[in-house]
Structures are given as structure tokens and as C-alpha cells.
Write an enzyme that holds these catalytic residues in place. Sequence first.
Site, PDB file in Angstrom:
ATOM      1  N   GLU A  82       0.781  -1.135   0.048  1.00  0.00           N
ATOM      2  CA  GLU A  82       0.087   0.122   0.213  1.00  0.00           C
ATOM      3  C   GLU A  82       0.740   1.352   0.030  1.00  0.00           C
ATOM      4  O   GLU A  82       1.533   1.584   0.815  1.00  0.00           O
ATOM      5  CB  GLU A  82      -0.986   0.031   1.255  1.00  0.00           C
ATOM      6  CG  GLU A  82      -1.867   1.379   1.320  1.00  0.00           C
ATOM      7  CD  GLU A  82      -3.239   1.112   2.226  1.00  0.00           C
ATOM      8  OE1 GLU A  82      -3.621   2.139   2.231  1.00  0.00           O
ATOM      9  OE2 GLU A  82      -3.099   0.100   2.964  1.00  0.00           O
TER      10      GLU A  82
ATOM     11  N   LYS B 115      -8.609  -1.218   1.057  1.00  0.00           N
ATOM     12  CA  LYS B 115      -9.484  -1.693   2.091  1.00  0.00           C
ATOM     13  C   LYS B 115     -10.403  -2.561   1.310  1.00  0.00           C
ATOM     14  O   LYS B 115     -11.231  -2.351   0.342  1.00  0.00           O
ATOM     15  CB  LYS B 115     -10.308  -0.314   2.244  1.00  0.00           C
ATOM     16  CG  LYS B 115     -11.190  -0.517   3.531  1.00  0.00           C
ATOM     17  CD  LYS B 115     -10.503  -0.878   4.926  1.00  0.00           C
ATOM     18  CE  LYS B 115      -9.594  -0.138   5.225  1.00  0.00           C
ATOM     19  NZ  LYS B 115      -8.972  -0.455   6.522  1.00  0.00           N
TER      20      LYS B 115
END
Length: 399
Positions: free
Chosen positions: A210, A226
Site C-alpha cells: 500500500e 480496503k
Amino acid sequence: MVHGSRSFDHFPTPPFGSPPGAPASCQGRHRASTSLVWRSSDGGDPAELVSEFLADNGLGVRNIGRTATQIHPTSAGSICGAALYVSADAGSVMAGGAAAAKTPVPSIPDVYAVVYHHGDHPVQPSGNGRWELGEWEPSWTPQEHAAAVSAVREAIGRGDVYQVNVVGHTSAPYAGDPSAALLRVASLPGARYGGVLAGPGWALATASPETLVEVRDGRVITRPIKGTRPATAVGRRELLASVKERAEHVMIVDLSRNDLSRLPGVGPVEVEELFAVRRWAALWQAESVVSAPVTGELSLAALLRALVPGGSVTGAPKIAALSQIARLEPVGRGVSMAAVGWIGTGHVDLGLTIRTVAVDGSRVHAWAGGGIVWDSDPADEVAEAAAKLAPIKKALSLS
């Protein structure tokens, strides 16, 4: 029973390999020259202190990204860049959030920056010493984890927050040389920021996919992740079809847009890609790309204050979510849910330290969790955290 320990050299040189986010032109050739260590007990503004340190050592962190990325010089002795690590606690300080539980790895500072120059010859990482890992000991039980999820749902019901990321910690004793185990973690498939950073008596290894923040080619970018499912055909269909996962994801994308819009020197924020499915190890994850053009003066200090800690590992609103995290998590996040990466001669590339482990002189530490919304199921959230830890534990358990 595992006995013994391992101490580390002052700088992250082989056998640990490349720091997270180091460019190809530096890998295997970087030589540490000077470092900055900051702990929350030192006081002061960590964003400004690290910016001053890097600027004093020749990196243009006061005004980043107005032009295309510069080419990294490769001659021996020329500056390559700097590795930068910022803890979850330091991020909370910069964001004005509540103080959380104490870190389980106090030997690791809250900010660590190392400036590198190119060396004369490439050096290959090694690490083939004896390695023995003991039993994992979680800091809370599955029932306690589930109770924290339920507590977040109650807070959402009261209107205190919209989403909170709840994270658990586990640790295991070890003996021998952790180098090869850390490199295995850093090499997990999908590890965009795979690398190892070490200091005196400690090391961290990340397999993070990420992007917390990247400044390159005149744009500032964040890539929030997410939403998780097993990396199977069925798992992919479930992730794409999940109304709950999409709503949770869009909430964090909105938070990321707001974080970027607070930055000075940037233009209109746009979502370049929404809810794209990417693979990390044996999991599918949903990722979006949010960016804005750099139109004026933009500093590293401003980036850190606006984006650390990341929205995908805190929640919304961010300050309220940090308050819930401080109330519910019994063990500090330490190196997890923080930031680590590279400050180059013409770019910034910091990953968010999910899928990250730390070692001190006697134990290995790991963290995992997930975002909680109103319709989260406590048992499902406990299972998701275990699924995120499984590839990390497997990489560490090999000998």
C-alpha cells in the site's frame, strides 16, 4: 523452548538487503552515511525535525515534485537518497491524535532516517545462519478482538465515528540469525515496498502493498487499500459484489481525498481508479488511486502532517478514530500501520506499514487488523486478521 538473541549493526547494511522503496539504481550499492533518531519523549515537531535533517544532507524536501523525477546519480560517493521510517505513535503526534498504548518494541525509535550514498561495488544480501522461531503469543484472545469490534460498532451507533481500523498484535521468541527470515517476508508476492530497515538492536521487514504517499512526475498520489478476500475466483467475485466492502472502501477513499485536499501547493484532487482488485500473497485486496497535481510549494513536513497515519489504518473521522484506537487496543502499533519508504533526489515514495514485522533482541512482532463499520461481523473480522497474518507467519517459520 527458544533461547538466544541477535544484535544488529548500527546501520542497515547487508545481510539485510535494500531498504523499503529504494530505487533500482541504489539497490545493492547503497552505503549509509548518517542517521536521525527521534523518540516521542524527545519532544519537538518530528515532521519538521526530519525535514531539517534531510535538507541539511542535500535532499530537496522543502519543495518536492514541481518537475519530473530527477535521474539518480550513480557514481560512487554520490547521494542516493534516504530511508525514512515514521511510527504510528509519531504519526498520531503529527495528526494531533490521542496517545495510544505503549509499543511492544521500545528499542525501535519513533522516527528513523538514514541518508545513503552509492558505494563502489554491489553487495549481495546474505543470511544463512541458524534460525529458530518459537510459539506465537497473541496480545489478545479472539474473544477480546471480537469484543473490540463490537465496541466500535457501538461507537458508530452513537455517532462517534463512521469507521475504525482495529489492530491486534502477536509475538514469538526466536533464536539465531533473523536475516533470511526477514528477507523472506520482504519478498512476499505483491510487496510493493518489500525491504528491510535496521538499527542498533532492531530491524523491521515489510511486505506492504500500500502506497501511503508518492510524489513523482509532478503529482502527489495515495493508493488506499480496503477490502479483502481469499485469492480465488470465488473470492474475487465476492469482493467485487460486496456492498459492505465497497462502502467501507469508498469511505476511506473520501478520507484520502480530504487528506490530499488539505495539502498546500496541490491542485484539484481526483480518483484515478476506484476499487481495483489487486493480489497480495494469497489474498485479493481492493485498491484505489487518488492523486492531485503539484501546483506550488509542497514540503515533506506537510505531507507527513496530512497523511500520517494513513486513513485506511485509522478510520473516519481520523482524529475520532484515533481516540477509539487508543481506548480499545491493549498493545501499541509500533512499526505497524505507520510509514516507511524512500526520499529520493527528486521524489518521495512512502508505503504504509501493513504486512510488516519487527524484531528486537529476543522476539518477533507482527500486527494485523481491519476496518470496522456498522455491519461488520466480529467473527469475520477476527478471521480476516488471521488471514492477513498467515503469509507472514509462514515466511517467518521456514528455516
